[in-house]
Scaffold this motif. Structure first.
Motif, PDB file in Angstrom:
ATOM      1  N   SER A 106       0.821  -1.217   0.000  1.00 22.39           N
ATOM      2  CA  SER A 106       0.000   0.000   0.000  1.00 22.39           C
ATOM      3  C   SER A 106       0.851   1.262   0.000  1.00 22.39           C
ATOM      4  O   SER A 106       0.472   2.277  -0.580  1.00 22.39           O
ATOM      5  CB  SER A 106      -0.915   0.019   1.234  1.00 22.39           C
ATOM      6  OG  SER A 106      -1.775  -1.079   1.232  1.00 22.39           O
ATOM      7  N   TRP A 107       1.994   1.192   0.655  1.00 22.30           N
ATOM      8  CA  TRP A 107       2.864   2.365   0.753  1.00 22.30           C
ATOM      9  C   TRP A 107       3.356   2.841  -0.606  1.00 22.30           C
ATOM     10  O   TRP A 107       3.710   4.012  -0.766  1.00 22.30           O
ATOM     11  CB  TRP A 107       4.045   2.081   1.683  1.00 22.30           C
ATOM     12  CG  TRP A 107       3.604   1.915   3.095  1.00 22.30           C
ATOM     13  CD1 TRP A 107       3.652   0.766   3.838  1.00 22.30           C
ATOM     14  CD2 TRP A 107       3.036   2.915   3.935  1.00 22.30           C
ATOM     15  NE1 TRP A 107       3.147   1.006   5.093  1.00 22.30           N
ATOM     16  CE2 TRP A 107       2.759   2.320   5.176  1.00 22.30           C
ATOM     17  CE3 TRP A 107       2.724   4.268   3.761  1.00 22.30           C
ATOM     18  CZ2 TRP A 107       2.191   3.016   6.247  1.00 22.30           C
ATOM     19  CZ3 TRP A 107       2.155   4.963   4.826  1.00 22.30           C
ATOM     20  CH2 TRP A 107       1.899   4.344   6.037  1.00 22.30           C
ATOM     21  N   PHE A 108       3.362   1.974  -1.622  1.00 23.58           N
ATOM     22  CA  PHE A 108       3.841   2.383  -2.941  1.00 23.58           C
ATOM     23  C   PHE A 108       2.846   3.265  -3.678  1.00 23.58           C
ATOM     24  O   PHE A 108       3.157   3.790  -4.744  1.00 23.58           O
ATOM     25  CB  PHE A 108       4.249   1.166  -3.778  1.00 23.58           C
ATOM     26  CG  PHE A 108       5.365   0.393  -3.138  1.00 23.58           C
ATOM     27  CD1 PHE A 108       6.523   1.035  -2.713  1.00 23.58           C
ATOM     28  CD2 PHE A 108       5.248  -0.965  -2.922  1.00 23.58           C
ATOM     29  CE1 PHE A 108       7.545   0.336  -2.102  1.00 23.58           C
ATOM     30  CE2 PHE A 108       6.269  -1.683  -2.310  1.00 23.58           C
ATOM     31  CZ  PHE A 108       7.426  -1.023  -1.896  1.00 23.58           C
ATOM     32  N   ALA A 109       1.672   3.479  -3.097  1.00 27.13           N
ATOM     33  CA  ALA A 109       0.711   4.431  -3.653  1.00 27.13           C
ATOM     34  C   ALA A 109       1.076   5.866  -3.273  1.00 27.13           C
ATOM     35  O   ALA A 109       0.565   6.820  -3.854  1.00 27.13           O
ATOM     36  CB  ALA A 109      -0.701   4.111  -3.164  1.00 27.13           C
ATOM     37  N   VAL A 110       1.980   6.012  -2.327  1.00 24.87           N
ATOM     38  CA  VAL A 110       2.398   7.330  -1.836  1.00 24.87           C
ATOM     39  C   VAL A 110       3.574   7.837  -2.678  1.00 24.87           C
ATOM     40  O   VAL A 110       4.526   7.089  -2.922  1.00 24.87           O
ATOM     41  CB  VAL A 110       2.805   7.241  -0.346  1.00 24.87           C
ATOM     42  CG1 VAL A 110       3.336   8.577   0.162  1.00 24.87           C
ATOM     43  CG2 VAL A 110       1.627   6.760   0.491  1.00 24.87           C
ATOM     44  N   PRO A 111       3.517   9.088  -3.123  1.00 26.18           N
ATOM     45  CA  PRO A 111       4.619   9.620  -3.934  1.00 26.18           C
ATOM     46  C   PRO A 111       5.978   9.444  -3.247  1.00 26.18           C
ATOM     47  O   PRO A 111       6.115   9.692  -2.053  1.00 26.18           O
ATOM     48  CB  PRO A 111       4.265  11.111  -4.074  1.00 26.18           C
ATOM     49  CG  PRO A 111       2.788  11.177  -3.918  1.00 26.18           C
ATOM     50  CD  PRO A 111       2.454  10.087  -2.919  1.00 26.18           C
ATOM     51  N   GLY A 112       6.954   8.969  -4.023  1.00 29.14           N
ATOM     52  CA  GLY A 112       8.324   8.822  -3.547  1.00 29.14           C
ATOM     53  C   GLY A 112       8.637   7.512  -2.853  1.00 29.14           C
ATOM     54  O   GLY A 112       9.803   7.148  -2.705  1.00 29.14           O
ATOM     55  N   ARG A 113       7.634   6.772  -2.434  1.00 27.12           N
ATOM     56  CA  ARG A 113       7.898   5.540  -1.677  1.00 27.12           C
ATOM     57  C   ARG A 113       8.482   4.432  -2.556  1.00 27.12           C
ATOM     58  O   ARG A 113       9.317   3.650  -2.095  1.00 27.12           O
ATOM     59  CB  ARG A 113       6.635   5.044  -0.982  1.00 27.12           C
ATOM     60  CG  ARG A 113       6.133   5.940   0.131  1.00 27.12           C
ATOM     61  CD  ARG A 113       7.107   6.129   1.279  1.00 27.12           C
ATOM     62  NE  ARG A 113       7.273   4.995   2.125  1.00 27.12           N
ATOM     63  CZ  ARG A 113       6.629   4.778   3.268  1.00 27.12           C
ATOM     64  NH1 ARG A 113       5.739   5.642   3.691  1.00 27.12           N
ATOM     65  NH2 ARG A 113       6.869   3.698   3.976  1.00 27.12           N
ATOM     66  N   ALA A 114       8.075   4.354  -3.801  1.00 26.83           N
ATOM     67  CA  ALA A 114       8.629   3.321  -4.691  1.00 26.83           C
ATOM     68  C   ALA A 114      10.128   3.537  -4.897  1.00 26.83           C
ATOM     69  O   ALA A 114      10.885   2.577  -5.052  1.00 26.83           O
ATOM     70  CB  ALA A 114       7.894   3.307  -6.022  1.00 26.83           C
ATOM     71  N   ALA A 115      10.564   4.780  -4.874  1.00 26.13           N
ATOM     72  CA  ALA A 115      11.985   5.089  -5.071  1.00 26.13           C
ATOM     73  C   ALA A 115      12.841   4.582  -3.914  1.00 26.13           C
ATOM     74  O   ALA A 115      14.047   4.382  -4.076  1.00 26.13           O
ATOM     75  CB  ALA A 115      12.174   6.593  -5.244  1.00 26.13           C
ATOM     76  N   GLU A 116      12.242   4.340  -2.768  1.00 28.30           N
ATOM     77  CA  GLU A 116      12.976   3.838  -1.605  1.00 28.30           C
ATOM     78  C   GLU A 116      13.185   2.328  -1.668  1.00 28.30           C
ATOM     79  O   GLU A 116      13.986   1.779  -0.912  1.00 28.30           O
ATOM     80  CB  GLU A 116      12.218   4.192  -0.324  1.00 28.30           C
ATOM     81  CG  GLU A 116      12.072   5.682  -0.098  1.00 28.30           C
ATOM     82  CD  GLU A 116      11.154   6.003   1.067  1.00 28.30           C
ATOM     83  OE1 GLU A 116      10.720   5.065   1.790  1.00 28.30           O
ATOM     84  OE2 GLU A 116      10.856   7.188   1.256  1.00 28.30           O
ATOM     85  N   PHE A 117      12.463   1.658  -2.562  1.00 29.10           N
ATOM     86  CA  PHE A 117      12.520   0.198  -2.673  1.00 29.10           C
ATOM     87  C   PHE A 117      13.778  -0.209  -3.431  1.00 29.10           C
ATOM     88  O   PHE A 117      14.071   0.322  -4.490  1.00 29.10           O
ATOM     89  CB  PHE A 117      11.286  -0.302  -3.421  1.00 29.10           C
ATOM     90  CG  PHE A 117      11.212  -1.785  -3.571  1.00 29.10           C
ATOM     91  CD1 PHE A 117      10.657  -2.572  -2.577  1.00 29.10           C
ATOM     92  CD2 PHE A 117      11.684  -2.413  -4.716  1.00 29.10           C
ATOM     93  CE1 PHE A 117      10.569  -3.952  -2.714  1.00 29.10           C
ATOM     94  CE2 PHE A 117      11.600  -3.787  -4.869  1.00 29.10           C
ATOM     95  CZ  PHE A 117      11.048  -4.558  -3.868  1.00 29.10           C
TER      96      PHE A 117
END
Length: 120
Positions: free
Chosen positions: A45-56
């Protein structure tokens, strides 16, 4: 072959290989012309938040932001209603193009004709 693919991803940074597999399969399907609906549930769910996918990060995997961008451009990305609520996320908190919907919509999509559903 199914003309539509519904993918529910329950894993996030807590299970990076499973998460990456879900996004990769979804993005490849979109690139292959398949109608794709990706559902973000649980820790994904956190990947729906802007910028969170970049932390993966996952070695030898396609960058998650690139996969997410291709899904937003050519498919549909949905954040689970209950998962969003548990994380205090609303429509104003998520990336443009991500919708929030619940189990009824998931079931409707998964049971549609010519549809294959996968859960990661």
């Amino acid at each position: 072959m199914a003309k539509k693919l519904v993918i529910k991803v329950t894993a996030g940074a807590d299970a990076p290989e499973r998460c990456s597999q879900a996004f990769t399969v979804a993005a490849v399907a979109v690139a292959s012309g398949v109608e794709v609906s990706l559902w973000l549930t649980g820790e994904s769910s956190w990947f729906a938040v802007p910028g969170r996918a970049a932390e993966f990060e996952l070695p030898h995997a396609a960058p998650l932001p690139d996969l997410l961008d291709s899904l937003l451009a050519g498919g549909r990305v949905t954040l689970c209603t209950q998962c969003a609520a548990r994380r205090d996320l609303t429509e104003k908190d998520v990336i443009d193009g991500v919708r929030i919907a619940g189990a009824q919509v998931f079931v409707q999509e998964a049971l549609a004709d010519d549809t294959q559903a996968l859960v990661y």
